[in-house]
Design a protein around this motif. Sequence first.
Motif, short mmCIF file in Angstrom:
data_model
loop_
_atom_site.label_atom_id
_atom_site.label_comp_id
_atom_site.label_asym_id
_atom_site.label_seq_id
_atom_site.Cartn_x
_atom_site.Cartn_y
_atom_site.Cartn_z
N GLN A 91 0.80 -1.22 0.00
CA GLN A 91 0.00 0.00 0.00
C GLN A 91 0.84 1.28 0.00
O GLN A 91 0.31 2.37 -0.15
CB GLN A 91 -0.96 0.02 1.20
CG GLN A 91 -0.30 0.27 2.54
CD GLN A 91 0.13 -1.00 3.25
OE1 GLN A 91 0.48 -1.99 2.63
NE2 GLN A 91 0.11 -0.96 4.56
N LEU A 92 2.17 1.14 0.14
CA LEU A 92 3.03 2.33 0.13
C LEU A 92 3.20 2.87 -1.28
O LEU A 92 3.30 2.11 -2.24
CB LEU A 92 4.42 1.98 0.68
CG LEU A 92 4.54 1.74 2.17
CD1 LEU A 92 5.97 1.36 2.52
CD2 LEU A 92 4.12 2.97 2.97
N ASP A 93 3.27 4.18 -1.37
CA ASP A 93 3.56 4.84 -2.64
C ASP A 93 4.98 4.44 -3.05
O ASP A 93 5.92 4.65 -2.29
CB ASP A 93 3.46 6.35 -2.45
CG ASP A 93 3.82 7.14 -3.68
OD1 ASP A 93 4.28 6.55 -4.69
OD2 ASP A 93 3.66 8.37 -3.64
N PRO A 94 5.17 3.87 -4.22
CA PRO A 94 6.51 3.44 -4.64
C PRO A 94 7.50 4.60 -4.74
O PRO A 94 8.70 4.39 -4.71
CB PRO A 94 6.29 2.79 -6.00
CG PRO A 94 4.85 2.80 -6.27
CD PRO A 94 4.14 3.54 -5.20
N GLN A 95 7.01 5.83 -4.83
CA GLN A 95 7.88 7.00 -4.91
C GLN A 95 8.16 7.62 -3.55
O GLN A 95 8.94 8.56 -3.45
CB GLN A 95 7.23 8.07 -5.82
CG GLN A 95 6.91 7.57 -7.22
CD GLN A 95 8.12 7.02 -7.95
OE1 GLN A 95 9.18 7.62 -7.93
NE2 GLN A 95 7.98 5.86 -8.56
N ALA A 96 7.56 7.10 -2.50
CA ALA A 96 7.74 7.66 -1.16
C ALA A 96 9.18 7.52 -0.69
O ALA A 96 9.84 6.51 -0.99
CB ALA A 96 6.80 6.98 -0.16
N TYR A 137 9.83 7.03 7.62
CA TYR A 137 9.96 8.13 6.68
C TYR A 137 11.20 8.96 6.98
O TYR A 137 11.61 9.11 8.12
CB TYR A 137 8.70 8.99 6.71
CG TYR A 137 7.51 8.22 6.20
CD1 TYR A 137 7.21 8.21 4.85
CD2 TYR A 137 6.72 7.46 7.06
CE1 TYR A 137 6.13 7.48 4.36
CE2 TYR A 137 5.65 6.72 6.58
CZ TYR A 137 5.36 6.74 5.24
OH TYR A 137 4.31 6.00 4.76
#
Length: 178
Positions: A91-96, A137
């Motif tokens: 579910q994580l944004d691949p660009q995060a 993060y």
Amino acid sequence: MSRYLAFLRGINLGKRQIRMADLVPCLAAMGLSEIKTILASGNVRFAAVADTTLKPCIEAAIARQFGFDVGVVLRSEDEIAAMLAAAPFGQLDPQADVARHVMLFDAPLPADLALLNRPLHTEVLRIDAREIYLACYRQPNGRYTEGLIELGKQLDQQLGKDYLVTTRNWNTIEKALA
């Protein structure tokens, strides 16, 4: 023969040094086979006869060979494959700008485990029976994992010393079966 992965806790910190090249013959002397270290940081894949004494035998062999106690968290190859197939970071944004980590426990976690005081830059994505999946993060100082230390202290207080835990970057888990 079954295949396993051993994750050694707290090695190569301070005076607790174990070269992976020295670990292989230590484990081979126990009768383990197909031994392969992963990323030279306390991760070992091997084949062995399934046995409930495998974990304490590995811990005892390491203590004899290297002169200090090392906790070992074991997972079967099938358990690692199931972790990967479950895609806990899907579910994580691949660009995060995030570091993915998993805390591996040697015993099942309490069903009512609640992580209330976690650092805001550390997101708990999922808690399974013996794993906690975390997204860490990037902070203004450029670091990602400072929250893991705080979270580890909270878990120590909540769970007590009966639980052995070691944390791995998810990239390590992805390479574990390669």
